[in-house]
Design a protein around this motif. Structure first.
Motif, PDB file in Angstrom:
ATOM      1  N   SER A  70      44.927  39.510  32.622  1.00 58.52           N
ATOM      2  CA  SER A  70      43.894  39.552  33.662  1.00 58.52           C
ATOM      3  C   SER A  70      43.649  40.977  34.133  1.00 58.52           C
ATOM      4  O   SER A  70      44.569  41.801  34.214  1.00 58.52           O
ATOM      5  N   LYS A  72      42.255  41.288  37.095  1.00 55.23           N
ATOM      6  CA  LYS A  72      42.152  41.082  38.538  1.00 55.23           C
ATOM      7  C   LYS A  72      43.471  41.492  39.201  1.00 55.23           C
ATOM      8  O   LYS A  72      44.541  41.038  38.780  1.00 55.23           O
ATOM      9  N   TYR A  73      43.363  42.336  40.220  1.00 53.60           N
ATOM     10  CA  TYR A  73      44.547  42.868  40.890  1.00 53.60           C
ATOM     11  C   TYR A  73      44.418  42.731  42.399  1.00 53.60           C
ATOM     12  O   TYR A  73      43.362  43.033  42.969  1.00 53.60           O
ATOM     13  N   VAL A 101      45.768  36.325  38.937  1.00 57.11           N
ATOM     14  CA  VAL A 101      45.656  37.638  39.592  1.00 57.11           C
ATOM     15  C   VAL A 101      47.004  38.351  39.532  1.00 57.11           C
ATOM     16  O   VAL A 101      48.049  37.765  39.834  1.00 57.11           O
ATOM     17  N   LYS A 148      39.317  44.690  38.635  1.00 55.24           N
ATOM     18  CA  LYS A 148      38.655  44.201  39.856  1.00 55.24           C
ATOM     19  C   LYS A 148      39.768  44.121  40.893  1.00 55.24           C
ATOM     20  O   LYS A 148      40.736  43.384  40.711  1.00 55.24           O
ATOM     21  N   PHE A 265      37.354  36.919  44.066  1.00 53.28           N
ATOM     22  CA  PHE A 265      37.841  37.032  42.689  1.00 53.28           C
ATOM     23  C   PHE A 265      37.167  36.017  41.753  1.00 53.28           C
ATOM     24  O   PHE A 265      37.403  36.027  40.553  1.00 53.28           O
TER      25      PHE A 265
END
Length: 269
Positions: A70, A72-73, A101, A148, A265
């Motif tokens: 992913s 996403k963070y 995430v 993101k 998200f």
């Protein structure tokens, strides 16, 4: 060291909102409102990572990776105590709440952790803005060009959560700040790439309703969206180790934070 009152006055205004908040450590009421955390050891998943920072140094953080690959963070930013095991526990809860995430708890104290208010105050006052910004920038580089990034933080970390969203630029997709000092520079706020969820306490003597109202005005002037959730509670009401902890309000605020992050998200469920 200037008093907290003079630090927040018009005549002795620090360079940044985060520095203004750090000055509060010299206020005995502020320090006295934070009991030392009870001993706690985190024993869950996650690992310490190290990444390079743009100032030629490096920084360590605590990461819980997503089970699936992913970009996403979520950056989690500690209170004035530092990156202790309570913050690792919070990071683990967000990792559970936000499947898909990667969660990284940053360390703006470079390895130092306080166990009493006097020590915490000295650490918070000793934070250098440039170093903290470099740690956040290093974490953004670690996350990668397609990342993101959203952020969440409490107290000292609440202000830095908003600063993270500003530093993240186009990578920013979410921001939750718990009773932290808002950014007062409208020109900076205009650069935000995300809306903000602000969680505040109406009995807070420092990040008080007047400060929050000004933040709302500044965000409106910047044409940015901010959602404010006010609780009839005191500063640090979401911290279980604080005497002013309010379990019901803390749970409601956490649910609101998770809902904001899920929406931003674009997570399912």
């Amino acid at each position: 060291m200037a008093s907290a009152q003079s630090a927040l006055s018009c005549c002795a205004k620090p360079a940044t909102a985060t520095e203004a908040f750090a000055m509060l450590a010299s206020n005995e009421d502020f320090s006295g409102g934070h009991d030392a955390p009870l001993p706690y050891t985190y024993a869950g998943e996650g690992e310490t990572i190290e990444f390079k920072t743009p100032d030629g140094q490096s920084s360590k953080a605590f990461e819980i990776k997503s089970n699936v690959r992913s970009d996403k963070y979520l950056f989690v930013i500690h209170e004035w105590w530092g990156l202790n095991d309570y913050i690792k526990k919070e990071a683990a809860q967000y990792a559970k709440d936000l499947p898909g995430v990667n969660v990284i708890a940053l360390d703006l104290y470079d390895g130092q952790v306080a166990t009493d208010p006097d020590q915490a105050g000295k650490l918070m006052q000793g934070v250098k803005t440039d170093r903290s910004q470099n740690i956040i920038k290093g974490a953004l580089l670690y996350a990668g060009p397609n990342a993101k990034v959203a952020s969440v933080g409490w107290c000292f970390g609440g202000g830095w959560s908003l600063q993270t969203a500003l530093l993240a630029g186009p990578k920013a997709v979410g921001c939750v700040m718990y009773y932290g000092m808002p950014e007062k520079d409208v020109a900076k706020l205009k650069t935000l790439n995300t809306d903000v969820l602000g969680i505040f306490a109406t009995q807070d003597k420092w990040i008080n309703p007047e400060v929050v109202a000004q933040f709302q005005k500044d965000m409106a002037a910047a044409k940015k969206k901010v959602t404010i959730k006010n609780y009839d509670a005191d500063h640090a009401f979401a911290n279980p180790s604080n005497p002013k902890y309010n379990k019901a309000y803390a749970a409601d605020a956490h649910n609101a934070a998770v809902a904001h992050l899920k929406k931003n998200f674009k997570l399912k469920g």
